[in-house]
Motif scaffolding. Structure first.
Motif, PDB file in Angstrom:
ATOM      1  N   ASP A   2       0.853  -1.188   0.000  1.00  0.00           N
ATOM      2  CA  ASP A   2       0.000   0.000   0.000  1.00  0.00           C
ATOM      3  C   ASP A   2       0.888   1.238   0.000  1.00  0.00           C
ATOM      4  OD1 ASP A   2      -2.027   1.821   0.217  1.00  0.00           O
ATOM      5  OD2 ASP A   2      -2.386   1.469   2.352  1.00  0.00           O
ATOM      6  N   THR A   3       0.938   1.945  -1.122  1.00  0.00           N
ATOM      7  CA  THR A   3       1.800   3.127  -1.229  1.00  0.00           C
ATOM      8  C   THR A   3       1.041   4.414  -0.985  1.00  0.00           C
ATOM      9  OG1 THR A   3       1.433   3.222  -3.609  1.00  0.00           O
ATOM     10  CG2 THR A   3       3.377   2.017  -2.846  1.00  0.00           C
ATOM     11  N   THR A   4      -0.206   4.345  -0.564  1.00  0.00           N
ATOM     12  CA  THR A   4      -0.986   5.558  -0.357  1.00  0.00           C
ATOM     13  C   THR A   4      -0.520   6.352   0.858  1.00  0.00           C
ATOM     14  OG1 THR A   4      -2.642   4.350   0.903  1.00  0.00           O
ATOM     15  CG2 THR A   4      -3.041   4.603  -1.454  1.00  0.00           C
ATOM     16  N   LYS A   5       0.205   5.723   1.777  1.00  0.00           N
ATOM     17  CA  LYS A   5       0.649   6.413   2.980  1.00  0.00           C
ATOM     18  C   LYS A   5       2.096   6.898   2.868  1.00  0.00           C
ATOM     19  CE  LYS A   5      -2.522   3.857   5.857  1.00  0.00           C
ATOM     20  NZ  LYS A   5      -2.711   2.967   6.981  1.00  0.00           N
ATOM     21  N   ILE A   6       2.766   6.599   1.760  1.00  0.00           N
ATOM     22  CA  ILE A   6       4.150   7.016   1.560  1.00  0.00           C
ATOM     23  C   ILE A   6       4.156   8.310   0.768  1.00  0.00           C
ATOM     24  CG2 ILE A   6       6.350   6.402   0.515  1.00  0.00           C
ATOM     25  CD1 ILE A   6       5.596   3.469   0.954  1.00  0.00           C
ATOM     26  N   ASP A   7       4.967   9.262   1.218  1.00  0.00           N
ATOM     27  CA  ASP A   7       5.097  10.545   0.536  1.00  0.00           C
ATOM     28  C   ASP A   7       5.505  10.300  -0.923  1.00  0.00           C
ATOM     29  OD1 ASP A   7       5.652  13.091  -0.356  1.00  0.00           O
ATOM     30  OD2 ASP A   7       6.991  13.598   1.294  1.00  0.00           O
TER      31      ASP A   7
END
Length: 64
Positions: A2-7
């Motif tokens: 899940d890359t939605t929480k990475i800047d």
């Protein structure tokens, strides 16, 4: 993953990509202790002698 929480800026950073790759490579070797399961503390299981030989060979090759 899940890359939605990475800047998004980090996703394009070569240094971040190397760190992420290394972290994902050892993910299966990390074993949390039952007592510390909530804190995330634990230890890293050894990958064995073969991995150590590969690391030493890579280091020797890099210094030449």
């Amino acid at each position: 993953m899940d890359t939605t929480k990475i800047d998004p800026k980090l996703l394009n950073s070569p240094a971040f990509q190397r760190v992420l790759e290394d972290a994902l490579a050892i993910q299966d070797r990390f074993a949390a202790e039952p007592v510390y399961a909530k804190t995330g503390k634990g230890y890293l299981k050894s990958a064995g002698v073969a991995e150590l030989k590969e690391i030493k060979a890579a280091q020797q090759h890099a210094t030449k």
